[in-house]
Scaffold this active site. Structure first.
Site, PDB file in Angstrom:
ATOM      1  N   ASP A   1      31.121  31.373  52.190  1.00  0.00           N
ATOM      2  CA  ASP A   1      30.092  31.784  53.145  1.00  0.00           C
ATOM      3  C   ASP A   1      28.944  30.783  53.094  1.00  0.00           C
ATOM      4  O   ASP A   1      29.034  29.733  52.431  1.00  0.00           O
ATOM      5  CB  ASP A   1      29.667  33.252  52.915  1.00  0.00           C
ATOM      6  CG  ASP A   1      28.809  33.465  51.673  1.00  0.00           C
ATOM      7  OD1 ASP A   1      28.549  32.481  50.936  1.00  0.00           O
ATOM      8  OD2 ASP A   1      28.402  34.620  51.432  1.00  0.00           O
TER       9      ASP A   1
ATOM     10  N   CYS B   1      31.190  32.657  47.344  1.00  0.00           N
ATOM     11  CA  CYS B   1      30.012  33.238  47.993  1.00  0.00           C
ATOM     12  C   CYS B   1      28.864  33.129  46.997  1.00  0.00           C
ATOM     13  O   CYS B   1      28.970  32.378  46.019  1.00  0.00           O
ATOM     14  CB  CYS B   1      30.285  34.668  48.483  1.00  0.00           C
ATOM     15  SG  CYS B   1      30.505  35.919  47.200  1.00  0.00           S
TER      16      CYS B   1
ATOM     17  N   THR C   1      27.517  35.242  44.728  1.00  0.00           N
ATOM     18  CA  THR C   1      27.904  35.708  43.391  1.00  0.00           C
ATOM     19  C   THR C   1      29.390  35.530  43.101  1.00  0.00           C
ATOM     20  O   THR C   1      29.797  35.616  41.939  1.00  0.00           O
ATOM     21  CB  THR C   1      27.611  37.216  43.259  1.00  0.00           C
ATOM     22  OG1 THR C   1      28.350  37.891  44.283  1.00  0.00           O
ATOM     23  CG2 THR C   1      26.130  37.509  43.400  1.00  0.00           C
TER      24      THR C   1
ATOM     25  N   HIS D   1      47.956  34.988  32.416  1.00  0.00           N
ATOM     26  CA  HIS D   1      48.310  36.402  32.283  1.00  0.00           C
ATOM     27  C   HIS D   1      48.389  37.163  33.605  1.00  0.00           C
ATOM     28  O   HIS D   1      49.169  38.097  33.722  1.00  0.00           O
ATOM     29  CB  HIS D   1      47.298  37.118  31.374  1.00  0.00           C
ATOM     30  CG  HIS D   1      47.444  36.742  29.925  1.00  0.00           C
ATOM     31  ND1 HIS D   1      46.782  37.407  28.909  1.00  0.00           N
ATOM     32  CD2 HIS D   1      48.184  35.769  29.324  1.00  0.00           C
ATOM     33  CE1 HIS D   1      47.111  36.852  27.740  1.00  0.00           C
ATOM     34  NE2 HIS D   1      47.950  35.851  27.966  1.00  0.00           N
TER      35      HIS D   1
ATOM     36  N   HIS E   1      53.901  39.498  30.844  1.00  0.00           N
ATOM     37  CA  HIS E   1      52.875  39.568  31.892  1.00  0.00           C
ATOM     38  C   HIS E   1      53.484  39.767  33.284  1.00  0.00           C
ATOM     39  O   HIS E   1      52.830  40.271  34.184  1.00  0.00           O
ATOM     40  CB  HIS E   1      52.012  38.311  31.872  1.00  0.00           C
ATOM     41  CG  HIS E   1      51.364  38.106  30.533  1.00  0.00           C
ATOM     42  ND1 HIS E   1      50.428  38.974  30.038  1.00  0.00           N
ATOM     43  CD2 HIS E   1      51.574  37.164  29.581  1.00  0.00           C
ATOM     44  CE1 HIS E   1      50.072  38.572  28.827  1.00  0.00           C
ATOM     45  NE2 HIS E   1      50.755  37.480  28.522  1.00  0.00           N
TER      46      HIS E   1
END
Ligand code: RB5
Length: 150
Positions: A8, A64, A66, A97, A132
């Site tokens: 963004d 973005c 955060t 994993h 996994h």
């Protein structure tokens, strides 16, 4: 090798740094925008990158402010495993994993130098499979179960 990348308005500068690094390393960069500081909505970008990741079976990078909103949005799309990583350890472990297929970064959280190293770690680490694999398959089963309910 191709990498899809999108961001963004908060992630424009970091995307440019990462794209330059990727090209220098020989990757073909699929740029899903945005390339200006005009405000855009991160779910739209998450969707564009996720579509490229699924269609071309390539890794993706989403950015973005955060890294949170864009990763939440990407993880709504069946088949996407987006991991928000602010350090090298989680970038390595989410590949080993979780077989994460998208790396999410917070442009207002970490600097470009660390972000580039996180990208390098993410792209150069393989999924371990083994025990996994079954866990990742359970994630797909949850997606399927709840898709059928709505
Ligand atoms: C945009 O201001 C900001 O909300 C966005 O970049 C992101 O941090 C959301 O999670």
């Amino acid at each position: 090798m191709k990498v899809a990348i999108g961001n963004d308005h908060a992630g424009v500068a970091l995307k440019e740094e990462i794209a330059a690094f990727l090209r220098q390393e020989g990757y073909e960069v699929i740029n899903c925008g945005t390339d200006t500081f005009d405000s855009v909505d991160y779910p739209d970008i998450a969707e564009k990158v996720a579509e490229e990741v699924l269609k071309q079976n390539i890794p993706g990078i989403i950015i973005c402010g955060t890294g949170i909103g864009i990763s939440i949005a990407a993880n709504k799309i069946p088949g996407i495993r987006a991991a928000l990583c602010n350090d090298l350890f989680t970038a390595r472990m989410t590949r080993k994993h979780n077989n994460a297929n998208i790396l999410a970064l917070g442009a207002r959280v970490i600097g470009a130098g660390l972000a580039v190293e996180i990208v390098r770690e993410f792209l150069n680490t393989d999924f371990e499979g083994g025990r996994h694999q079954a866990r990742v398959e359970k994630i797909s089963a949850i997606e399927k179960k709840y898709r059928e309910k709505v």
